[in-house]
Design an enzyme around this catalytic site. Structure first.
Site, PDB file in Angstrom:
ATOM      1  N   GLN A  32       0.846  -1.194   0.000  1.00  0.00           N
ATOM      2  CA  GLN A  32       0.000   0.000   0.000  1.00  0.00           C
ATOM      3  C   GLN A  32       0.875   1.236   0.000  1.00  0.00           C
ATOM      4  OE1 GLN A  32      -2.771   0.156   3.244  1.00  0.00           O
ATOM      5  NE2 GLN A  32      -3.839   1.967   2.494  1.00  0.00           N
ATOM      6  N   GLY A  35       0.384   5.427   0.688  1.00  0.00           N
ATOM      7  CA  GLY A  35      -0.473   6.540   1.055  1.00  0.00           C
ATOM      8  C   GLY A  35       0.224   7.867   0.796  1.00  0.00           C
ATOM      9  N   ASP A  75      -5.442  11.161  13.136  1.00  0.00           N
ATOM     10  CA  ASP A  75      -5.995  10.702  11.849  1.00  0.00           C
ATOM     11  C   ASP A  75      -6.967   9.547  12.110  1.00  0.00           C
ATOM     12  OD1 ASP A  75      -6.446  10.502   9.141  1.00  0.00           O
ATOM     13  OD2 ASP A  75      -4.660   9.302   8.738  1.00  0.00           O
TER      14      ASP A  75
END
Length: 306
Positions: A93, A95, A215
């Site tokens: 992944q 980000g 977050d």
């Protein structure tokens, strides 16, 4: 000296009235003006070769840049990807802040989080911010585990590459994926109320430790298998910090509320159950909930004004 006189025709030297009228006197600045003009002319002559050389050098640089333009573009196009933190890790992944790799670390299933450098920042500032946030993330994870809050184990922190190696929660899924699957299946959503209560209790314990996540979203909370046990794990503390202010905790909850309701429509009752469990569990929930209401009003006012 320094004065110039001119006599009119027919004027004498007797100094009479008529003679005085015929004499014109000039100021003594003429030699100074001439000297200044001479200095300017010398300066112009001296600057001539220098300016010519500068123009020639600039022309050479432009020609060199024009000739090397395609080469630079080709080098940038063929720039290799950044090296892996450890061999054998696979990118799973990417980000805005970091790349996530998965593999083995000293024989254990691990996740490596490598921060992406921001090219628009000054290199010294980028290095300082990345190092500080990497260290703060490791401290926040350790603070959670000391308080009994479920979070990944920290294996190693590398300040050279600004990467952190964490425990891999194998076969876990995010709360976001779990809620979406329940909503798509059309089954009874009462289980989501129980999940929301668990989330509220978890966040209340985190805020009681004066830890602000920064977050909070449903994608940053994992469910360990089996999902029926509702064993929650908090992850991604890259923007976390320490604060005991109700304002910071209220903003933390407001971020979660906006992300929750935008990602999962028709879940207002679920989030209300989360806040109710938060208020019942936290020892400092009164000022936080009050500040959350104020933050909501500020958010509505901002969205109305634009």
């Amino acid at each position: 000296t320094g004065r110039a006189t001119a006599r009119a025709p027919g004027s004498g030297t007797s100094g009479g009235r008529g003679g005085a009228r015929g004499v014109r006197r000039f100021p003594a600045r003429l030699p100074k003006i001439a000297e200044a003009e001479a200095r300017r002319a010398c300066a112009v002559r001296r600057r001539g070769p220098v300016m010519a050389a500068a123009e020639a050098a600039a022309g050479g640089l432009e020609a060199e840049a024009g000739g090397a333009g395609p080469v630079v573009a080709e080098v940038e196009a063929e720039a290799p990807p950044p090296p892996l933190p450890l061999p054998g890790l696979q990118l799973v992944q990417q980000g805005a802040e970091a790349r996530i790799y998965r593999g083995l670390f000293l024989g254990r299933a691990a996740v490596a989080k490598l921060r992406i450098p921001k090219r628009y920042r000054h290199p010294a500032l980028e290095e300082r911010l990345s190092r500080r946030r990497t260290a703060q993330e490791a401290r926040s994870l350790l603070r959670c585990r000391r308080a009994g809050i479920s979070a990944p184990v920290v294996y190693f922190v590398d300040y050279v590459t600004n990467s952190i190696y964490l425990e891999d929660i194998v076969d876990s899924i995010t709360v976001q994926d779990h809620i979406n699957s329940v909503q798509r299946s059309g089954s009874d959503t009462s289980s989501l109320l129980i999940l929301a209560e668990k989330m509220g209790e978890l966040l209340a314990r985190m805020h009681d430790e004066d830890l602000i996540h920064g977050d909070l979203t449903t994608s940053n909370i994992l469910l360990r298998p089996p999902t029926e046990k509702l064993d929650l794990v908090l992850i991604d503390f890259g923007l976390s910090f320490i604060s005991g202010l109700p304002e910071d905790k209220g903003v933390d909850l407001y971020v979660l509320e906006k992300a929750f309701l935008s990602t999962h429509p028709d879940t207002e009752t679920v989030f209300k159950a989360l806040l109710k469990a938060y208020a019942a569990t936290s020892k400092k929930s009164g000022p936080v909930i009050k500040r959350l209401d104020e933050v909501r009003l500020r958010g509505r006012k901002r969205s109305m004004i634009g």
